[in-house]
Every structure is written in C-alpha cells, then in structure tokens.
Design a protein around this motif. Structure first.
Motif, PDB file in Angstrom:
ATOM      1  N   LEU A 146       1.824  49.133 -26.824  1.00  0.00           N
ATOM      2  CA  LEU A 146       0.520  49.538 -26.313  1.00  0.00           C
ATOM      3  C   LEU A 146       0.501  49.481 -24.789  1.00  0.00           C
ATOM      4  O   LEU A 146      -0.085  50.328 -24.129  1.00  0.00           O
ATOM      5  N   ASN A 147       1.179  48.492 -24.228  1.00  0.00           N
ATOM      6  CA  ASN A 147       1.181  48.256 -22.799  1.00  0.00           C
ATOM      7  C   ASN A 147       2.209  49.157 -22.117  1.00  0.00           C
ATOM      8  O   ASN A 147       3.425  48.961 -22.280  1.00  0.00           O
ATOM      9  N   GLU A 148       1.735  50.116 -21.348  1.00  0.00           N
ATOM     10  CA  GLU A 148       2.630  51.086 -20.712  1.00  0.00           C
ATOM     11  C   GLU A 148       3.564  50.422 -19.701  1.00  0.00           C
ATOM     12  O   GLU A 148       4.754  50.738 -19.637  1.00  0.00           O
ATOM     13  N   GLU A 149       3.052  49.488 -18.927  1.00  0.00           N
ATOM     14  CA  GLU A 149       3.874  48.829 -17.912  1.00  0.00           C
ATOM     15  C   GLU A 149       5.040  48.073 -18.555  1.00  0.00           C
ATOM     16  O   GLU A 149       6.191  48.206 -18.133  1.00  0.00           O
ATOM     17  N   THR A 150       4.746  47.310 -19.588  1.00  0.00           N
ATOM     18  CA  THR A 150       5.782  46.566 -20.298  1.00  0.00           C
ATOM     19  C   THR A 150       6.772  47.514 -20.961  1.00  0.00           C
ATOM     20  O   THR A 150       7.987  47.309 -20.902  1.00  0.00           O
ATOM     21  N   GLY A 151       6.247  48.556 -21.600  1.00  0.00           N
ATOM     22  CA  GLY A 151       7.104  49.520 -22.291  1.00  0.00           C
ATOM     23  C   GLY A 151       8.043  50.250 -21.357  1.00  0.00           C
ATOM     24  O   GLY A 151       9.228  50.424 -21.641  1.00  0.00           O
ATOM     25  N   LYS A 152       7.533  50.681 -20.212  1.00  0.00           N
ATOM     26  CA  LYS A 152       8.375  51.405 -19.245  1.00  0.00           C
ATOM     27  C   LYS A 152       9.440  50.481 -18.656  1.00  0.00           C
ATOM     28  O   LYS A 152      10.573  50.910 -18.431  1.00  0.00           O
TER      29      LYS A 152
END
Length: 105
Positions: free
Chosen positions: A12-18
């Motif tokens: 869900l978290n874009e920053e963590t995922g990227k």
C-alpha cells in the motif's frame, strides 16, 4: 533471486514499495513494485493479471500481508476483526483464486 527469480512486491505504501523495488532490482532487474490496497477486493485480480501479462506466468504466490490490532478478547471490536480478515485471510484467498483462474500457478 540470484538463481533467476523475478519478484513482484505488492504494498500500500508507495515509498516503501519503491525502495524495495530498487533494492530488488540490484539483484533481479526485472522485479517490480505494484501499489495496491489489499482491502480493495475487486482490485486483487488486477495484481495477478499484471504479473501474468508482464512475465507470461506466475510460478509462486507468497501471501504474507496482515495487519492487526492486539487487544484482549474482551476489547476486540468488529473493526479489529475486519482489519485482520480484510488484510490477511480474504486477500490470501482471493489472490490464490485469481491466480488459479488465470492458470498462473
């Protein structure tokens, strides 16, 4: 991954995922991040569809997402149960079902 695995991270978290995508791509350049809210049940088949469309197949599906609130049995609310089931049990089932229907696994 050093043996050739390509990994898709769903978060869900874009920053963590990227950040995870960048780290994975150092080992496996084709790995990718897919941003999704696992509580949005109708979007779950899109995750499987995207992976199969990009890579042609899905060999392994690992379901390890799960959010919960720790509380005593007396203090556990319906909202607590909904959070747990809607991020753990239901997404696991519906992702497996979508993979099976796509013959991805």
């Amino acid at each position: 991954m050093k043996e050739g695995a390509i990994v898709t991270i769903v978060d869900l978290n874009e920053e963590t995922g990227k950040a995870m995508e960048q780290e994975l791509q150092q080992i496996s350049p084709k790995s990718m991040f897919f941003q999704a809210n696992l509580m949005e049940r109708e979007d779950l088949p899109k995750i499987i569809g995207t992976v199969v469309a990009k890579y042609g197949k899905l060999d392994v599906l690992v379901n390890n997402a799960h959010a919960s609130k720790q509380a005593t049995i007396e203090d556990t609310t319906q909202a607590d149960l909904d959070l747990s089931f809607n991020t753990g049990f239901y997404p696991t089932f519906y992702l497996m079902q979508a993979a099976w229907k796509r013959k991805g696994i």
